[in-house]
Design a protein around this motif. Structure first.
Motif, PDB file in Angstrom:
ATOM      1  N   ARG A  30     -10.896   1.748  -2.120  1.00  0.00           N
ATOM      2  CA  ARG A  30     -10.049   2.015  -0.951  1.00  0.00           C
ATOM      3  C   ARG A  30      -9.684   0.715  -0.240  1.00  0.00           C
ATOM      4  O   ARG A  30     -10.514  -0.172  -0.092  1.00  0.00           O
ATOM      5  CB  ARG A  30     -10.739   2.963   0.028  1.00  0.00           C
ATOM      6  CG  ARG A  30     -10.933   4.398  -0.464  1.00  0.00           C
ATOM      7  CD  ARG A  30      -9.640   5.073  -0.905  1.00  0.00           C
ATOM      8  NE  ARG A  30      -8.564   5.058   0.064  1.00  0.00           N
ATOM      9  CZ  ARG A  30      -8.376   5.970   1.016  1.00  0.00           C
ATOM     10  NH1 ARG A  30      -9.205   6.974   1.145  1.00  0.00           N
ATOM     11  NH2 ARG A  30      -7.330   5.885   1.833  1.00  0.00           N
ATOM     12  N   GLY A  31      -8.446   0.655   0.198  1.00  0.00           N
ATOM     13  CA  GLY A  31      -7.980  -0.550   0.877  1.00  0.00           C
ATOM     14  C   GLY A  31      -7.740  -1.707  -0.087  1.00  0.00           C
ATOM     15  O   GLY A  31      -7.594  -2.853   0.320  1.00  0.00           O
ATOM     16  N   PHE A  70      -3.570  -1.971  -5.267  1.00  0.00           N
ATOM     17  CA  PHE A  70      -4.634  -0.977  -5.400  1.00  0.00           C
ATOM     18  C   PHE A  70      -4.835  -0.488  -6.836  1.00  0.00           C
ATOM     19  O   PHE A  70      -5.821   0.143  -7.143  1.00  0.00           O
ATOM     20  CB  PHE A  70      -4.307   0.167  -4.435  1.00  0.00           C
ATOM     21  CG  PHE A  70      -5.211   1.365  -4.381  1.00  0.00           C
ATOM     22  CD1 PHE A  70      -6.579   1.230  -4.213  1.00  0.00           C
ATOM     23  CD2 PHE A  70      -4.670   2.653  -4.432  1.00  0.00           C
ATOM     24  CE1 PHE A  70      -7.390   2.360  -4.113  1.00  0.00           C
ATOM     25  CE2 PHE A  70      -5.480   3.774  -4.334  1.00  0.00           C
ATOM     26  CZ  PHE A  70      -6.837   3.631  -4.178  1.00  0.00           C
ATOM     27  N   GLU A 105       1.498   4.466  -4.039  1.00  0.00           N
ATOM     28  CA  GLU A 105       2.112   3.137  -4.014  1.00  0.00           C
ATOM     29  C   GLU A 105       3.469   3.130  -4.740  1.00  0.00           C
ATOM     30  O   GLU A 105       4.331   2.313  -4.436  1.00  0.00           O
ATOM     31  CB  GLU A 105       1.165   2.108  -4.645  1.00  0.00           C
ATOM     32  CG  GLU A 105       0.122   1.502  -3.710  1.00  0.00           C
ATOM     33  CD  GLU A 105      -0.973   2.460  -3.242  1.00  0.00           C
ATOM     34  OE1 GLU A 105      -1.099   3.557  -3.825  1.00  0.00           O
ATOM     35  OE2 GLU A 105      -1.704   2.112  -2.284  1.00  0.00           O
ATOM     36  N   SER A 155       0.862  -1.189   0.000  1.00  0.00           N
ATOM     37  CA  SER A 155       0.000   0.000   0.000  1.00  0.00           C
ATOM     38  C   SER A 155       0.893   1.231   0.000  1.00  0.00           C
ATOM     39  O   SER A 155       2.111   1.131   0.143  1.00  0.00           O
ATOM     40  CB  SER A 155      -0.828   0.076   1.284  1.00  0.00           C
ATOM     41  OG  SER A 155      -1.667  -1.010   1.436  1.00  0.00           O
TER      42      SER A 155
END
Ligand code: ASP
Ligand code: MG
Length: 404
Positions: free
Chosen positions: A150-151, A136, A74, A41
């Protein structure tokens, strides 16, 4: 040789010294003769900061530019990890999604990974390299950069585990694993050693925040074991796996609660066939997710009361839709923001009678009123007043011996 996918969350790569620590963790897996694929991340806070910049520059910032902007975090963390590994004498390099590529489908901001080109990465792994891959993100058919929600690095990691047939996927985060209940709410919460995908899915959907529900579902469909553990201490975390791998003598695995529900009641609704559909159709057309529902049997055969729960965020929209709905008649419209859904989850309840009774009895002993009930094969949820959350969790955790 066995492949392992290691995913590092934002806090695990939040500072330079934490990134050095991550490099040490990766080195340990190499020592154990694993081929390691790393997904990272962005450093914590970076993605939020980028999102707020997009809002500052434009109120209508385009979704495709949003993806270009927010996926950039990232790139920083991945190059720093690779740089540290090179410094330690390993062969390593970073990869952005477009370089692999990781193909996605669907809308910007909410795309889904559909394919990963393996050739280059496999060649690199076979040459002894450690690929550090940006989570992501992906690219679409038009070669535009996309993000997957998200996440999303969890989902990226699980897709890599699937495509590379990894032995397992380890999610490194800032908590020690999945707990029987939120340790911030109850001191006696305990770390769960193993949990089934199904239970974890329920826990995540019902309020446990450790992982996104849809990445757990991806892991379940692809039969990939996941371990959730802390990058700050070297201790086993929680293994999420198939039911048949689990020998467990507990009936209940976890207790969860929600903070963001609202209860809506329509009093004195004219009862006729199709009335529920008339109420819920416009809600579903507006993407409002209705959760728990109860309809009373009307005493006079003409009118009934209908209660349901929605997300607190959807309350204003729901009020508007109901008030503008010409297909329904009712006497009163009530809503309550002070509710919480408390749930007990466990595959053990399938084979154990009396679980429902024990749950209701322990809440009754605490004088906690149950407003709405809903159940599935492996969970029982009750809606209660928010002020009773802690008491309820304490009572249920104890009743089902989760502190033992
Ligand atoms: N950095 C992205 C986010 O904060 C993706 C992730 O953390 O997995 O949402
Ligand atoms: Mg993050």
């Amino acid at each position: 040789m066995k492949i392992v996918v290691l995913k590092f969350g934002g806090t695990s790569v939040g500072t330079i010294s934490r990134i050095s620590n991550v490099a040490n963790i990766i080195a340990k897996f190499r020592k154990k003769k694993y081929k390691v694929i790393v997904l990272s991340s962005a450093m914590s806070g970076v993605t939020n900061d980028l999102i707020s910049k997009s809002k500052k520059i434009s109120k209508v910032f385009s979704d495709s530019e949003y993806d270009v902007l927010v996926s950039s975090g990232e790139q920083i963390s991945c190059s720093l990890i690779a740089g540290k590994l090179i410094d330690k004498g390993f062969k390593s390099r970073s990869w952005m999604a477009w370089q692999i590529p990781i193909l996605t489908e669907g809308k910007h901001k909410f795309s889904r990974i559909v394919d990963i080109y393996k050739k280059e990465i496999l060649k690199y792994l076979n040459s002894g390299g450690i690929p550090i891959i940006a989570g992501f993100q992906g690219i679409n058919q038009q070669s535009r950069i996309t993000t997957i929600g998200r996440g999303g690095t969890d989902a990226s990691a699980i897709m890599f585990a699937k495509f590379f047939n990894a032995e397992k996927c380890i999610i490194f985060t800032d908590v020690k694993g999945v707990y029987t209940t939120d340790p911030n709410k109850l001191k006696s919460a305990r770390k769960i050693k193993v949990i089934s995908y199904e239970e974890m899915l329920e826990m995540a959907s019902l309020g446990a925040k450790v992982m996104q529900p849809h990445s757990i579902q991806d892991a379940r469909l692809n039969r990939k074991d996941i371990e959730v553990r802390s990058s700050f201490i070297n201790k086993p975390g929680t293994l999420i796996t198939k039911r048949k791998n689990i020998i467990n003598n507990k009936i209940i695995t976890g207790v969860t609660s929600t903070q963001n529900d609202a209860k809506v009641t329509l009093v004195g609704v004219k009862d006729r066939p199709g009335i529920a559909a008339s109420i819920f159709r416009p809600l579903s057309e507006n993407s409002i997710n209705v959760d728990m529902v109860v309809q009373n049997i009307s005493a006079n055969g003409k009118e009934t009361d209908l209660t349901f729960t929605i997300k607190l965020d959807d309350l204003n929209k729901t009020k508007k839709i109901i008030n503008e709905n010409k297909n329904i008649n009712f006497k009163k419209f009530l809503f309550d923001k002070n509710v919480s859904k408390v749930s007990i989850i466990g595959v053990g309840m399938i084979t154990t009678p009396g679980v429902t009774f024990r749950m209701f009895q322990s809440l009754a002993k605490q004088k906690i009123n149950i407003q709405v009930i809903s159940t599935s094969e492996i969970k029982i949820s009750v809606l209660i007043n928010k002020k009773n959350i802690k008491k309820a969790i304490f009572a249920l955790h104890k009743e089902f011996k989760l502190d033992k």
